[in-house]
Enzyme design. Structure first.
Site, PDB file in Angstrom:
ATOM      1  CG  LEU A  15      -1.938   1.177   1.153  1.00 29.90           C
ATOM      2  CD1 LEU A  15      -3.355   0.715   1.425  1.00 29.90           C
ATOM      3  CD2 LEU A  15      -1.555   2.219   2.171  1.00 29.90           C
ATOM      4  CE  LYS A  50      10.169   5.108   0.593  1.00 32.08           C
ATOM      5  NZ  LYS A  50      10.420   5.387  -0.825  1.00 32.08           N
ATOM      6  N   GLY A  51       8.243  -0.312   4.331  1.00 33.69           N
ATOM      7  CA  GLY A  51       7.783  -1.696   4.378  1.00 33.69           C
ATOM      8  C   GLY A  51       8.074  -2.407   5.695  1.00 33.69           C
ATOM      9  NE  ARG A  54       2.236   1.475  14.263  1.00 36.24           N
ATOM     10  CZ  ARG A  54       1.001   1.188  14.664  1.00 36.24           C
ATOM     11  NH1 ARG A  54       0.701   1.190  15.947  1.00 36.24           N
ATOM     12  NH2 ARG A  54       0.052   0.911  13.792  1.00 36.24           N
ATOM     13  CB  ALA A 122       4.187  -3.789   6.877  1.00 31.85           C
ATOM     14  CB  SER A 123       0.310   0.089   7.118  1.00 27.01           C
ATOM     15  OG  SER A 123      -0.396   1.033   7.893  1.00 27.01           O
ATOM     16  CG  ASN A 125      -2.694   3.248  10.694  1.00 30.75           C
ATOM     17  OD1 ASN A 125      -3.603   3.491  11.490  1.00 30.75           O
ATOM     18  ND2 ASN A 125      -1.417   3.273  11.063  1.00 30.75           N
ATOM     19  CD  GLU A 176       6.556  -4.044  -0.922  1.00 29.91           C
ATOM     20  OE1 GLU A 176       7.079  -2.915  -0.865  1.00 29.91           O
ATOM     21  OE2 GLU A 176       5.930  -4.543   0.022  1.00 29.91           O
TER      22      GLU A 176
HETATM   23  P1  B16 Z   1       1.767   1.166  10.614  1.00 34.52           P
HETATM   24  P2  B16 Z   1       3.544  -0.931   3.436  1.00 34.52           P
HETATM   25  C1  B16 Z   1       4.413  -0.085   5.807  1.00 34.52           C
HETATM   26  O1  B16 Z   1       3.410  -0.145   4.837  1.00 34.52           O
HETATM   27  C2  B16 Z   1       5.201   1.214   5.665  1.00 34.52           C
HETATM   28  O2  B16 Z   1       5.940   1.204   4.459  1.00 34.52           O
HETATM   29  C3  B16 Z   1       6.142   1.370   6.821  1.00 34.52           C
HETATM   30  O3  B16 Z   1       6.830   2.590   6.727  1.00 34.52           O
HETATM   31  C4  B16 Z   1       5.351   1.297   8.135  1.00 34.52           C
HETATM   32  O4  B16 Z   1       6.208   1.371   9.254  1.00 34.52           O
HETATM   33  C5  B16 Z   1       4.570  -0.015   8.178  1.00 34.52           C
HETATM   34  O5  B16 Z   1       3.715  -0.092   7.056  1.00 34.52           O
HETATM   35  C6  B16 Z   1       3.716  -0.131   9.425  1.00 34.52           C
HETATM   36  O6  B16 Z   1       2.710   0.822   9.385  1.00 34.52           O
HETATM   37  O7  B16 Z   1       2.615   1.849  11.633  1.00 34.52           O
HETATM   38  O8  B16 Z   1       0.716   2.065   9.994  1.00 34.52           O
HETATM   39  O9  B16 Z   1       1.190  -0.142  11.112  1.00 34.52           O
HETATM   40  O10 B16 Z   1       4.584  -0.219   2.647  1.00 34.52           O
HETATM   41  O11 B16 Z   1       3.891  -2.374   3.792  1.00 34.52           O
HETATM   42  O12 B16 Z   1       2.157  -0.783   2.866  1.00 34.52           O
HETATM   43 MG    MG Z   2       5.498   0.331   0.705  1.00 41.19          MG
END
Ligand code: B16
Ligand code: MG
Length: 226
Positions: A15, A50-51, A54, A122-123, A125, A176
């Site tokens: 995402l 990135k990726g 937290r 990984a987010s 959110n 990615e």
């Molecule tokens: P959250 P992705 C990752 O999303 C972000 O790239 C990374 O910077 C962040 O720390 C991680 O999600 C966790 O996010 O704190 O919102 O749970 O790139 O895998 O979509």
């Molecule tokens: Mg990403």
């Protein structure tokens, strides 16, 4: 017996940095957090975050500042929570105008042509963001990072998305923007499409500089000529 060649059946998206540019907002939130700890992080260091989940990101920042052993687990949890509160404020205004160029029509095209679509972010959110971007209904499967023991670069999150979609990893293309994510896709046995700079995404099977160049036709062509 000659084995049956796999066909691509699904696309699994990251995402942040692929569907929307919240990578910059994560950086902004971490930068503010790091500043409070007396540390300065820049965009080049941010590539390593990135990726990464937290707590993993916080650990990398503390390591970078050489202060990892100064914080207890409870303090680290509080810092990670603080970063998330700041990040949640930054994403309050996210709306469909924040979808990266080309992504919305690409999702429409994939659906029209019968491909399954999954999310491997990984987010925690991510579900909120997909709703704010009004593209939630395209995603048949959303891997849940809170149920995954090993985050990217481990393949688990991509494998969970493929398993929910009921497709084999070899039938998937993963997309990615992060080095850790490309590694995860490759370890999952999927074809890895990278978005961004060749300097950071050397391992991608097919690389485009931005989402504008990301087309279904080009990804399938690249997969066929792998
Ligand atoms: P959250 P992705 C990752 O999303 C972000 O790239 C990374 O910077 C962040 O720390 C991680 O999600 C966790 O996010 O704190 O919102 O749970 O790139 O895998 O979509
Ligand atoms: Mg990403």
């Amino acid at each position: 017996m000659i084995g049956v060649l796999p066909l691509i059946k699904a696309f699994i998206f990251d995402l942040d940095g692929v569907i929307t540019d919240t990578a910059d907002l994560h950086f902004e939130a971490w930068r503010k957090c790091a500043e409070k700890l007396g540390l300065t992080i820049d965009l080049s260091f941010n590539e390593q975050l990135k990726g990464v989940d937290r707590m993993g990101s916080l650990n990398r920042i503390l390591d970078y500042g050489g202060i990892a052993n100064q914080y207890s687990m409870e303090e680290k949890q509080r810092l990670a929570e603080e970063k998330n509160e700041y990040y949640k404020k930054l994403i309050l205004d996210v709306s469909p105008k924040d979808i990266l160029p080309g992504i919305q029509p690409l999702l429409v095209e994939m659906k029209r042509d019968g491909y399954k679509i999954g999310l491997a972010s990984a987010s925690k959110n991510a579900p909120t963001l997909l709703k704010s971007l009004e593209i939630d209904e395209f995603f048949e499967a959303k891997a849940d990072p809170s149920t995954i023991a090993k985050g990217k670069p481990a393949p688990d999150i991509f494998l969970q998305a493929a398993s929910i979609l009921k497709v084999q990893p070899t039938e998937c293309i993963g997309i990615e923007d992060a080095n850790a994510g490309i590694e995860a896709i490759k370890k999952a046995g999927m074809f890895a499409v990278g978005i961004g700079d060749a300097e950071y995404l050397k391992e991608a099977d097919y690389l485009v500089y931005s989402t504008v160049e990301l087309t279904l036709e080009n990804m399938l062509k690249a997969w066929h000529s792998r």
